[in-house]
Write a protein that holds these residues in place. Structure first.
Motif, PDB file in Angstrom:
ATOM      1  N   ASN A 310       0.884  -1.345  -0.087  1.00 11.24           N
ATOM      2  CA  ASN A 310      -0.062  -0.200   0.120  1.00 11.24           C
ATOM      3  C   ASN A 310       0.726   1.080  -0.015  1.00 11.24           C
ATOM      4  OD1 ASN A 310      -2.212  -1.572   0.059  1.00 11.24           O
ATOM      5  ND2 ASN A 310      -2.215  -1.577   2.384  1.00 11.24           N
ATOM      6  N   GLY A 311       2.193   1.001  -0.257  1.00 13.13           N
ATOM      7  CA  GLY A 311       3.131   2.073   0.086  1.00 13.13           C
ATOM      8  C   GLY A 311       3.700   2.300   1.526  1.00 13.13           C
ATOM      9  N   SER A 312       4.073   3.589   1.956  1.00  9.62           N
ATOM     10  CA  SER A 312       4.853   3.640   3.220  1.00  9.62           C
ATOM     11  C   SER A 312       4.448   5.173   3.486  1.00  9.62           C
ATOM     12  CB  SER A 312       6.288   3.463   3.055  1.00  9.62           C
ATOM     13  OG  SER A 312       6.905   4.251   2.380  1.00  9.62           O
ATOM     14  N   LEU A 313       4.659   5.412   4.811  1.00  9.52           N
ATOM     15  CA  LEU A 313       4.857   6.739   5.417  1.00  9.52           C
ATOM     16  C   LEU A 313       6.070   7.140   5.813  1.00  9.52           C
ATOM     17  CD1 LEU A 313       2.815   9.145   6.292  1.00  9.52           C
ATOM     18  CD2 LEU A 313       2.761   8.099   8.356  1.00  9.52           C
ATOM     19  N   GLY A 314       6.736   7.968   5.217  1.00 10.43           N
ATOM     20  CA  GLY A 314       8.020   8.594   5.625  1.00 10.43           C
ATOM     21  C   GLY A 314       8.035   9.705   6.608  1.00 10.43           C
ATOM     22  N   VAL A 315       8.869   9.628   7.545  1.00 16.28           N
ATOM     23  CA  VAL A 315       8.814  10.439   8.546  1.00 16.28           C
ATOM     24  C   VAL A 315      10.136  11.459   8.626  1.00 16.28           C
ATOM     25  CG1 VAL A 315       8.767  10.928  11.088  1.00 16.28           C
ATOM     26  CG2 VAL A 315       7.356   9.216  10.035  1.00 16.28           C
ATOM     27  N   ASP A 316      10.232  12.702   8.752  1.00 15.22           N
ATOM     28  CA  ASP A 316      11.433  13.582   8.891  1.00 15.22           C
ATOM     29  C   ASP A 316      11.368  14.332  10.235  1.00 15.22           C
ATOM     30  OD1 ASP A 316      13.945  14.708   8.173  1.00 15.22           O
ATOM     31  OD2 ASP A 316      12.942  16.379   7.394  1.00 15.22           O
ATOM     32  N   LEU A 317      12.250  14.123  11.113  1.00 15.75           N
ATOM     33  CA  LEU A 317      11.928  15.015  12.245  1.00 15.75           C
ATOM     34  C   LEU A 317      13.096  16.289  12.091  1.00 15.75           C
ATOM     35  CD1 LEU A 317      11.330  14.618  15.279  1.00 15.75           C
ATOM     36  CD2 LEU A 317      13.507  13.513  16.010  1.00 15.75           C
ATOM     37  N   ASN A 318      12.501  17.229  12.775  1.00 13.49           N
ATOM     38  CA  ASN A 318      12.923  18.653  12.569  1.00 13.49           C
ATOM     39  C   ASN A 318      12.709  19.467  13.978  1.00 13.49           C
ATOM     40  OD1 ASN A 318      13.267  18.861   9.590  1.00 13.49           O
ATOM     41  ND2 ASN A 318      11.201  18.199   9.741  1.00 13.49           N
ATOM     42  N   ALA A 319      13.130  20.505  13.859  1.00  6.11           N
ATOM     43  CA  ALA A 319      13.479  21.538  15.206  1.00  6.11           C
ATOM     44  C   ALA A 319      12.140  21.717  15.697  1.00  6.11           C
ATOM     45  CB  ALA A 319      14.099  22.738  15.024  1.00  6.11           C
ATOM     46  N   ASP A 320      10.990  21.997  14.884  1.00 12.16           N
ATOM     47  CA  ASP A 320       9.665  22.488  15.234  1.00 12.16           C
ATOM     48  C   ASP A 320       8.812  21.714  14.658  1.00 12.16           C
ATOM     49  OD1 ASP A 320      10.014  23.139  12.723  1.00 12.16           O
ATOM     50  OD2 ASP A 320       9.384  25.314  13.118  1.00 12.16           O
ATOM     51  N   HIS A 321       8.774  20.809  14.115  1.00 13.74           N
ATOM     52  CA  HIS A 321       7.671  19.878  13.438  1.00 13.74           C
ATOM     53  C   HIS A 321       8.124  18.729  12.970  1.00 13.74           C
ATOM     54  CE1 HIS A 321       9.291  21.491   9.674  1.00 13.74           C
ATOM     55  NE2 HIS A 321       8.680  20.357   9.142  1.00 13.74           N
ATOM     56  N   VAL A 322       7.259  17.857  12.637  1.00 14.83           N
ATOM     57  CA  VAL A 322       7.684  16.349  12.207  1.00 14.83           C
ATOM     58  C   VAL A 322       6.917  16.427  10.851  1.00 14.83           C
ATOM     59  CG1 VAL A 322       7.290  13.970  12.200  1.00 14.83           C
ATOM     60  CG2 VAL A 322       7.664  15.177  14.341  1.00 14.83           C
ATOM     61  N   ALA A 323       7.779  16.371   9.708  1.00 16.14           N
ATOM     62  CA  ALA A 323       6.928  16.056   8.366  1.00 16.14           C
ATOM     63  C   ALA A 323       7.057  14.664   7.966  1.00 16.14           C
ATOM     64  CB  ALA A 323       8.220  16.761   7.271  1.00 16.14           C
TER      65      ALA A 323
END
Length: 556
Positions: A310-323
């Motif tokens: 079904n695909g995937s969900l990529g997560v990028d951690l940043n200083a003031d939010h999560v993308a």
């Protein structure tokens, strides 16, 4: 199946027996620590002396001993984590000193070259070189001072690992007695009262499945949704008992706390009580009342979706939010989310709550679309140590309050609770790949594009360089870089490493150009710039002031 330790909390009214038990357990723990520090071993004769002196049972003393070992282990683990951070800072600082040494040697050569001219030195250039030399010497001196401080911290950390020390009541409160007025104590007696209260403010009772969940604290569920807790008192505190019963030929003194309310997880606790599962209790004094923490192990089912059909969900951690970016099975972005995560300036509890909320939001998205989560496996200690050297002090201060390891653990726990498969990938060049390949192509922010590259890496997709690498800067400007030559015998990351060097050169020149633009005379005009033949860099618009130096194709 996966097992997590869940903690439920409640607030209970003060009871004289709770304060007495906290004082008794704390005194026994401190005395046990002192005896072990003297070199005594945990043997039967030591335990018997404690039974007689403190009037506690063998089982209770075992709980105290295990709690003490846990505290010592926590001190050692914390020192090891600090050692990794300090080692990373020392390595970064040594690299900075080596770079400063090279700059200083270059400045000295410039002075020597000017003084060696036959026609005499150019006074303007000579003064500029001497000024640079003076600044470099001062900066180098500060760098070496900082390195000496870090090396001292390293030696102290190693000593803490070899010989861990404990301060029951916290070192901060202990040192407050030396500055009574600054800490608002009228006299030393007032400080001593608080010191004794804090040192005896909690006690822990470990669970045991063989004893129906816990031998000393029995929880029972009522029909109205509340709970009653029967607490067994040690022999030394039998005079505080509300009732005494006889079991196994022994008198058992106990008190009962009635009508305990658990705002969250009451159904989980009720089921655990019915099943006789082990329950551990921690009682913590909180002003005029007490806080109760109940810890129990819960089992969760395996992840419902483990593949990428079904695909995937990529997560990028940043200083003031999560993308977070949802990626289709063929590697194209479907949707992206920006989950706020501001932790700077908040208390420890507020940061922890914000981190857990963000992690839960990521897990909910994965459940809604039935996809696994792909996140970076980050070395947070190394990243924090390198922040100041790579992005400046302001950015380092902004991220210093960020709960890195907390988000790591919170994301894992959130995925386990919702049966979501979590995939960890190497974070190397994911931000650069997202910025170069996907940001402008799909109209994504650099952070959403980084999350896209993380998801694609977890799915095992290609990471080859595009024909015309184009970097998106933080201001929205686009700079085209020269494509490195591809070597089939080397990993594709080697090409991204060369491209990263070119990007760093772009950012450095951009900062220099901005600095010069701030110091230019208002009468100097602004001009558009084009591709530079020497560097292969070109902007996609923007303005900069005209300079006599070689144009590197940067927008100011």
């Amino acid at each position: 199946m996966a097992t997590l330790v869940q903690t439920l909390h409640a607030r209970i009214d003060a009871h004289p027996a709770l304060a007495a038990m906290a004082d008794l357990n704390s005194r026994a723990e401190r005395k046990l620590h002192a005896e072990l520090e003297k070199g005594r071993k945990w043997t039967g004769d030591l335990a018997v002396s404690f039974y007689e002196r403190f009037g506690i049972s063998a089982k209770n003393l075992e709980h105290i001993h295990r709690a003490l070992k846990g505290k010592i282990s926590a001190v050692v683990e914390g020192a090891r984590a600090r050692l990794e951070t300090v080692d990373a800072k020392i390595g970064s600082k040594k690299a900075t000193i080596a770079k400063a040494d090279r700059k200083l040697a270059k400045a000295r050569k410039a002075i020597t070259r000017e003084l060696g001219k036959k026609r005499g030195p150019d006074e303007a250039k000579l003064n500029e070189a001497r000024k640079d030399q003076k600044k470099l010497k001062a900066a180098l001196h500060q760098h070496r001072r900082r390195l000496a401080i870090l090396e001292h911290q390293r030696s102290e950390t190693l000593r803490q690992i070899d010989h861990p020390t404990l301060c029951f009541g916290s070192r901060e409160l202990f040192n407050a007695q030396h500055h009574l007025e600054e800490n608002r104590y009228p006299d030393h007696a007032a400080w001593l009262r608080e010191w004794q209260t804090v040192r005896s403010s909690q006690f822990f009772v470990e669970g045991d499945a063989r004893e129906g969940g816990n031998q000393f604290v029995k929880a029972s569920a009522r029909e109205d949704g509340l709970f009653d807790l029967e607490i067994r008192l040690p022999k030394a505190l039998a005079h505080l008992a509300e009732r005494t019963s006889r079991s196994g030929g022994k008198d058992i003194a106990s008190i009962t706390l009635r009508g305990v309310t658990f705002p969250y997880g009451a159904d989980v606790l009720r089921q655990a009580v019915e099943d006789g599962r082990p329950l551990s209790f921690r009682f913590l004094r909180d002003g005029s009342s007490w806080r109760l923490f109940v810890m129990l192990a819960r089992e969760f089912g395996a992840a419902s979706v483990r593949g990428f059909r079904n695909g995937s969900l990529g997560v990028d951690l940043n200083a003031d939010h999560v993308a977070a970016t949802l990626v289709s099975p063929d590697g194209n972005p479907l949707h992206s989310w920006r989950i706020p995560l501001v932790t700077q300036g908040k208390t420890c509890e507020q940061r922890l709550d914000a981190v857990r909320q963000a992690a839960a939001a990521v897990a909910r998205i994965a459940v809604d679309f039935q996809v696994p989560v792909v996140a970076e496996h980050l070395d947070f200690a190394k990243k924090k140590a390198e922040l100041e050297s790579c992005k400046g002090r302001r950015y380092a201060r902004m991220l210093s309050s960020f709960a890195y390891s907390q988000f790591n653990k919170a994301l894992e726990r959130a995925c386990i609770r919702r049966s979501v498969h979590l995939v960890r990938v190497n974070p190397a060049y994911t931000s650069l790949i997202g910025s170069v390949k996907f940001a402008r192509r799909y109209g994504l922010s650099v952070h959403a594009a980084a999350a896209l590259s993380i998801a694609r890496r977890g799915m095992g997709m290609s990471e080859g360089l595009p024909q015309t690498p184009e970097v998106t800067l933080g201001s929205g400007e686009h700079v085209t870089l020269e494509r490195p030559a591809r070597n089939a015998r080397r990993h594709v990351w080697s090409s991204w490493r060369e491209l990263a060097r070119g990007r760093n050169a772009v950012l450095a020149e951009r900062a220099r150009t901005r600095s010069n633009a701030r110091s230019r005379h208002p009468s100097q005009p602004l001009h558009r710039v084009g591709r530079d033949a020497g560097t292969g860099l070109a902007p996609s618009g923007g303005w900069r002031w005209k300079s006599s130096r070689a144009d590197v194709g940067l927008a100011a």
